[in-house]
Design a protein around this motif. Structure first.
Motif, PDB file in Angstrom:
ATOM      1  N   ALA A  42      -5.403   9.042  -0.366  1.00  0.00           N
ATOM      2  CA  ALA A  42      -6.002   7.707  -0.424  1.00  0.00           C
ATOM      3  C   ALA A  42      -5.839   6.966   0.899  1.00  0.00           C
ATOM      4  O   ALA A  42      -6.762   6.274   1.348  1.00  0.00           O
ATOM      5  CB  ALA A  42      -5.376   6.898  -1.560  1.00  0.00           C
ATOM      6  N   ALA A  43      -4.695   7.110   1.546  1.00  0.00           N
ATOM      7  CA  ALA A  43      -4.456   6.445   2.830  1.00  0.00           C
ATOM      8  C   ALA A  43      -5.421   6.967   3.888  1.00  0.00           C
ATOM      9  O   ALA A  43      -5.983   6.191   4.671  1.00  0.00           O
ATOM     10  CB  ALA A  43      -3.009   6.658   3.267  1.00  0.00           C
ATOM     11  N   GLN A  44      -5.632   8.279   3.904  1.00  0.00           N
ATOM     12  CA  GLN A  44      -6.583   8.869   4.851  1.00  0.00           C
ATOM     13  C   GLN A  44      -8.002   8.397   4.559  1.00  0.00           C
ATOM     14  O   GLN A  44      -8.744   8.033   5.471  1.00  0.00           O
ATOM     15  CB  GLN A  44      -6.533  10.388   4.792  1.00  0.00           C
ATOM     16  CG  GLN A  44      -5.570  11.014   5.747  1.00  0.00           C
ATOM     17  CD  GLN A  44      -5.722  12.523   5.742  1.00  0.00           C
ATOM     18  OE1 GLN A  44      -5.838  13.146   4.687  1.00  0.00           O
ATOM     19  NE2 GLN A  44      -5.722  13.113   6.921  1.00  0.00           N
ATOM     20  N   ALA A  45      -8.376   8.409   3.293  1.00  0.00           N
ATOM     21  CA  ALA A  45      -9.735   8.023   2.909  1.00  0.00           C
ATOM     22  C   ALA A  45     -10.019   6.557   3.215  1.00  0.00           C
ATOM     23  O   ALA A  45     -11.142   6.205   3.582  1.00  0.00           O
ATOM     24  CB  ALA A  45      -9.956   8.295   1.417  1.00  0.00           C
ATOM     25  N   ALA A  51       2.118   3.198   3.423  1.00  0.00           N
ATOM     26  CA  ALA A  51       2.914   2.087   2.880  1.00  0.00           C
ATOM     27  C   ALA A  51       2.011   1.049   2.215  1.00  0.00           C
ATOM     28  O   ALA A  51       2.348   0.508   1.153  1.00  0.00           O
ATOM     29  CB  ALA A  51       3.749   1.446   3.979  1.00  0.00           C
ATOM     30  N   SER A  52       0.854   0.778   2.814  1.00  0.00           N
ATOM     31  CA  SER A  52      -0.087  -0.178   2.218  1.00  0.00           C
ATOM     32  C   SER A  52      -0.614   0.325   0.884  1.00  0.00           C
ATOM     33  O   SER A  52      -0.751  -0.446  -0.066  1.00  0.00           O
ATOM     34  CB  SER A  52      -1.265  -0.434   3.162  1.00  0.00           C
ATOM     35  OG  SER A  52      -0.824  -1.080   4.330  1.00  0.00           O
ATOM     36  N   ILE A  53      -0.901   1.621   0.814  1.00  0.00           N
ATOM     37  CA  ILE A  53      -1.387   2.200  -0.440  1.00  0.00           C
ATOM     38  C   ILE A  53      -0.297   2.136  -1.500  1.00  0.00           C
ATOM     39  O   ILE A  53      -0.557   1.771  -2.651  1.00  0.00           O
ATOM     40  CB  ILE A  53      -1.865   3.662  -0.232  1.00  0.00           C
ATOM     41  CG1 ILE A  53      -3.071   3.708   0.704  1.00  0.00           C
ATOM     42  CG2 ILE A  53      -2.175   4.331  -1.561  1.00  0.00           C
ATOM     43  CD1 ILE A  53      -4.345   3.122   0.133  1.00  0.00           C
ATOM     44  N   VAL A  54       0.942   2.477  -1.141  1.00  0.00           N
ATOM     45  CA  VAL A  54       2.049   2.435  -2.102  1.00  0.00           C
ATOM     46  C   VAL A  54       2.230   1.025  -2.642  1.00  0.00           C
ATOM     47  O   VAL A  54       2.347   0.828  -3.861  1.00  0.00           O
ATOM     48  CB  VAL A  54       3.360   2.950  -1.464  1.00  0.00           C
ATOM     49  CG1 VAL A  54       4.556   2.649  -2.355  1.00  0.00           C
ATOM     50  CG2 VAL A  54       3.269   4.450  -1.201  1.00  0.00           C
ATOM     51  N   LEU A  55       2.235   0.020  -1.762  1.00  0.00           N
ATOM     52  CA  LEU A  55       2.386  -1.364  -2.211  1.00  0.00           C
ATOM     53  C   LEU A  55       1.233  -1.789  -3.110  1.00  0.00           C
ATOM     54  O   LEU A  55       1.430  -2.457  -4.127  1.00  0.00           O
ATOM     55  CB  LEU A  55       2.502  -2.312  -1.009  1.00  0.00           C
ATOM     56  CG  LEU A  55       3.794  -2.202  -0.205  1.00  0.00           C
ATOM     57  CD1 LEU A  55       3.707  -3.033   1.073  1.00  0.00           C
ATOM     58  CD2 LEU A  55       4.984  -2.629  -1.047  1.00  0.00           C
ATOM     59  N   SER A  56       0.032  -1.385  -2.749  1.00  0.00           N
ATOM     60  CA  SER A  56      -1.137  -1.715  -3.569  1.00  0.00           C
ATOM     61  C   SER A  56      -1.056  -1.051  -4.945  1.00  0.00           C
ATOM     62  O   SER A  56      -1.359  -1.677  -5.957  1.00  0.00           O
ATOM     63  CB  SER A  56      -2.424  -1.282  -2.866  1.00  0.00           C
ATOM     64  OG  SER A  56      -2.566  -1.971  -1.650  1.00  0.00           O
TER      65      SER A  56
END
Length: 132
Positions: A42-45, A51-56
């Motif tokens: 998801a972070a790559q896409a 870290a932003s994806i995990v927090l989201s």
């Protein structure tokens, strides 16, 4: 994101209503993808940090818990709707329902209703047989 492909195999199952054994088709599941792999993808896409994806995701999980567990339906665009469902034995009267509430309660489950967009993707998914 590309289109999917599902492989179908079969398994012998006991059929309760006529007490027989028959072959039943099932989708082949190869593995459980680790959460870290989903985050990385998801972070790559999205071209953002992991870290932003995990927090989201954590914020999304908290919101889902809060709303769904308080009786709301939660609709996520292009994915579907999550909601709670209860199974109970029926009762003839309100008094009987109240008196036997805990005895008649079977379970509380979370349900998922796929969005039309997801259903359309599923309809376009390639299907291969693993039956020889």
């Amino acid at each position: 994101m590309g289109t999917g492909q599902v492989n179908i195999s079969y398994k012998k199952r006991r059929i309760a209503y006529d007490d027989s054994e028959k072959l039943v088709g099932q989708a082949v599941r190869y593995s459980t993808i680790p959460y870290a792999s989903v985050i990385s993808y998801a972070a790559q896409a999205a071209n953002v940090s992991e870290a932003s994806i995990v927090l989201s995701m954590e914020a999304l999980f908290d919101a889902m818990d809060y709303f769904v567990l308080n009786g709301h339906m939660v609709k996520i665009p292009n994915l579907g709707t999550f909601y709670l469902s209860v199974r109970m034995k029926s009762a003839a009267t309100k008094e009987e329902f109240i008196a036997n509430f805990y005895k008649n309660f079977r379970n509380l489950t979370i349900r998922f209703l796929p969005a039309p967009e997801l259903k359309a993707k599923i309809a376009k998914t390639a299907i291969n047989t693993m039956v020889e």
